[in-house]
Scaffold this motif. Structure first.
Motif, PDB file in Angstrom:
ATOM      1  N   LEU A  78      23.517  33.351   5.302  1.00 45.35           N
ATOM      2  CA  LEU A  78      22.784  34.491   4.745  1.00 45.35           C
ATOM      3  C   LEU A  78      21.277  34.257   4.776  1.00 45.35           C
ATOM      4  CD1 LEU A  78      25.050  35.294   1.662  1.00 45.35           C
ATOM      5  CD2 LEU A  78      24.737  36.734   3.693  1.00 45.35           C
ATOM      6  N   ALA A  79      20.867  32.996   4.635  1.00 45.69           N
ATOM      7  CA  ALA A  79      19.436  32.657   4.652  1.00 45.69           C
ATOM      8  C   ALA A  79      18.936  32.359   6.059  1.00 45.69           C
ATOM      9  CB  ALA A  79      19.185  31.444   3.756  1.00 45.69           C
ATOM     10  N   ALA A  80      19.809  32.463   7.050  1.00 44.39           N
ATOM     11  CA  ALA A  80      19.463  32.209   8.453  1.00 44.39           C
ATOM     12  C   ALA A  80      18.921  30.800   8.666  1.00 44.39           C
ATOM     13  CB  ALA A  80      18.482  33.260   8.964  1.00 44.39           C
ATOM     14  N   PHE A  81      19.568  29.823   8.013  1.00 48.86           N
ATOM     15  CA  PHE A  81      19.182  28.426   8.238  1.00 48.86           C
ATOM     16  C   PHE A  81      19.417  28.075   9.700  1.00 48.86           C
ATOM     17  CE2 PHE A  81      20.019  26.565   3.718  1.00 48.86           C
ATOM     18  CZ  PHE A  81      18.829  27.096   3.281  1.00 48.86           C
ATOM     19  N   THR A  82      18.531  27.288  10.218  1.00 46.45           N
ATOM     20  CA  THR A  82      18.685  26.780  11.572  1.00 46.45           C
ATOM     21  C   THR A  82      19.250  25.371  11.484  1.00 46.45           C
ATOM     22  OG1 THR A  82      16.462  25.868  11.605  1.00 46.45           O
ATOM     23  CG2 THR A  82      16.715  28.144  12.386  1.00 46.45           C
ATOM     24  N   SER A  83      19.453  24.745  12.606  1.00 38.74           N
ATOM     25  CA  SER A  83      20.007  23.389  12.613  1.00 38.74           C
ATOM     26  C   SER A  83      18.930  22.327  12.416  1.00 38.74           C
ATOM     27  CB  SER A  83      20.760  23.137  13.919  1.00 38.74           C
ATOM     28  OG  SER A  83      19.884  23.308  15.010  1.00 38.74           O
ATOM     29  N   ARG A  84      17.741  22.752  12.039  1.00 40.58           N
ATOM     30  CA  ARG A  84      16.669  21.773  11.826  1.00 40.58           C
ATOM     31  C   ARG A  84      17.027  20.859  10.656  1.00 40.58           C
ATOM     32  NH1 ARG A  84      13.263  22.674   7.644  1.00 40.58           N
ATOM     33  NH2 ARG A  84      13.294  24.720   6.672  1.00 40.58           N
ATOM     34  N   PRO A  85      16.390  19.703  10.551  1.00 42.65           N
ATOM     35  CA  PRO A  85      16.715  18.766   9.476  1.00 42.65           C
ATOM     36  C   PRO A  85      16.289  19.273   8.101  1.00 42.65           C
ATOM     37  CG  PRO A  85      15.034  17.852  10.952  1.00 42.65           C
ATOM     38  CD  PRO A  85      15.404  19.194  11.475  1.00 42.65           C
ATOM     39  N   PHE A  86      16.790  18.589   7.089  1.00 44.36           N
ATOM     40  CA  PHE A  86      16.440  18.912   5.694  1.00 44.36           C
ATOM     41  C   PHE A  86      15.018  18.471   5.415  1.00 44.36           C
ATOM     42  CE2 PHE A  86      21.021  18.728   5.723  1.00 44.36           C
ATOM     43  CZ  PHE A  86      21.351  19.854   5.005  1.00 44.36           C
ATOM     44  N   PRO A  87      14.362  19.047   4.441  1.00 43.49           N
ATOM     45  CA  PRO A  87      14.804  20.112   3.541  1.00 43.49           C
ATOM     46  C   PRO A  87      14.813  21.458   4.240  1.00 43.49           C
ATOM     47  CG  PRO A  87      12.531  19.563   3.064  1.00 43.49           C
ATOM     48  CD  PRO A  87      12.997  18.613   4.135  1.00 43.49           C
ATOM     49  N   LYS A  88      15.654  22.353   3.712  1.00 42.92           N
ATOM     50  CA  LYS A  88      15.757  23.700   4.264  1.00 42.92           C
ATOM     51  C   LYS A  88      15.410  24.710   3.175  1.00 42.92           C
ATOM     52  CE  LYS A  88      19.203  22.414   7.612  1.00 42.92           C
ATOM     53  NZ  LYS A  88      20.211  22.907   8.510  1.00 42.92           N
ATOM     54  N   GLU A  89      14.738  25.756   3.586  1.00 37.16           N
ATOM     55  CA  GLU A  89      14.397  26.837   2.669  1.00 37.16           C
ATOM     56  C   GLU A  89      14.557  28.143   3.421  1.00 37.16           C
ATOM     57  OE1 GLU A  89      10.503  28.425   0.323  1.00 37.16           O
ATOM     58  OE2 GLU A  89      10.955  26.294   0.139  1.00 37.16           O
ATOM     59  N   GLY A  90      15.036  29.145   2.724  1.00 37.42           N
ATOM     60  CA  GLY A  90      15.227  30.430   3.379  1.00 37.42           C
ATOM     61  C   GLY A  90      15.251  31.557   2.381  1.00 37.42           C
ATOM     62  N   LEU A  91      15.367  32.748   2.902  1.00 40.11           N
ATOM     63  CA  LEU A  91      15.386  33.962   2.105  1.00 40.11           C
ATOM     64  C   LEU A  91      16.717  34.662   2.323  1.00 40.11           C
ATOM     65  CD1 LEU A  91      13.955  36.199   0.408  1.00 40.11           C
ATOM     66  CD2 LEU A  91      13.179  37.134   2.591  1.00 40.11           C
ATOM     67  N   ILE A  92      17.364  35.001   1.229  1.00 45.24           N
ATOM     68  CA  ILE A  92      18.568  35.826   1.286  1.00 45.24           C
ATOM     69  C   ILE A  92      18.156  37.210   0.807  1.00 45.24           C
ATOM     70  CG2 ILE A  92      20.864  36.218   0.310  1.00 45.24           C
ATOM     71  CD1 ILE A  92      21.093  33.148   0.001  1.00 45.24           C
ATOM     72  N   ASP A  93      18.361  38.188   1.651  1.00 47.18           N
ATOM     73  CA  ASP A  93      18.013  39.579   1.330  1.00 47.18           C
ATOM     74  C   ASP A  93      19.074  40.458   1.973  1.00 47.18           C
ATOM     75  OD1 ASP A  93      16.898  42.037   0.788  1.00 47.18           O
ATOM     76  OD2 ASP A  93      15.031  41.668   1.870  1.00 47.18           O
ATOM     77  N   VAL A  94      20.106  40.787   1.193  1.00 46.05           N
ATOM     78  CA  VAL A  94      21.232  41.540   1.731  1.00 46.05           C
ATOM     79  C   VAL A  94      21.575  42.709   0.810  1.00 46.05           C
ATOM     80  CG1 VAL A  94      22.262  39.599   2.988  1.00 46.05           C
ATOM     81  CG2 VAL A  94      22.920  40.018   0.622  1.00 46.05           C
TER      82      VAL A  94
END
Length: 121
Positions: A78-94
């Motif tokens: 939902l946050a459109a995380f990519t396979s990049r390494p941690f840390p990960k941050e994203g936006l959920i807007d559904v």
């Protein structure tokens, strides 16, 4: 005339309840005016879904432990995380019914809790 029947894989069919459960968790926390939501493992090893309202923490009834990795995966999708390494941050807007579920999600490592904060609407 040949009729083509849509076939759903077992994987796809199991994704629908996970997505619905994940959206319901976000919806409930948003409806209760949560200022923070965490999803991860409790110290007892049981899954924990907790949210903070007015400075107090509340526990949601824990789901079966075996679905938690799928819930976390769905949050990342939902946050459109990519396979990049941690840390990960994203936006959920559904969209969810007549509302929009809007959250910022942060995950610092593969074994860390997901920490979500709502976006003011």
């Amino acid at each position: 005339m040949l009729k083509v029947r849509r076939q759903h894989s077992r994987e796809h069919m199991s994704e629908v309840p996970i997505r619905q459960f994940t959206l319901l968790v976000l919806f409930q926390a948003q409806q209760d005016h949560a200022t923070e939501l965490t999803i991860g493992l409790a110290s007892s090893g049981r899954p924990a879904i907790r949210y903070k309202v007015g400075g107090a923490w509340y526990d949601m009834s824990p789901p079966p432990a075996h679905i938690m990795p799928d819930v976390v995966t769905e949050l990342g999708r939902l946050a459109a995380f990519t396979s990049r390494p941690f840390p990960k941050e994203g936006l959920i807007d559904v969209p969810f019914g007549s509302l929009r579920l809007r959250w910022v999600i942060r995950v610092t490592s593969a074994d860390a809790d997901c920490v979500l904060t709502p976006i003011e609407q």
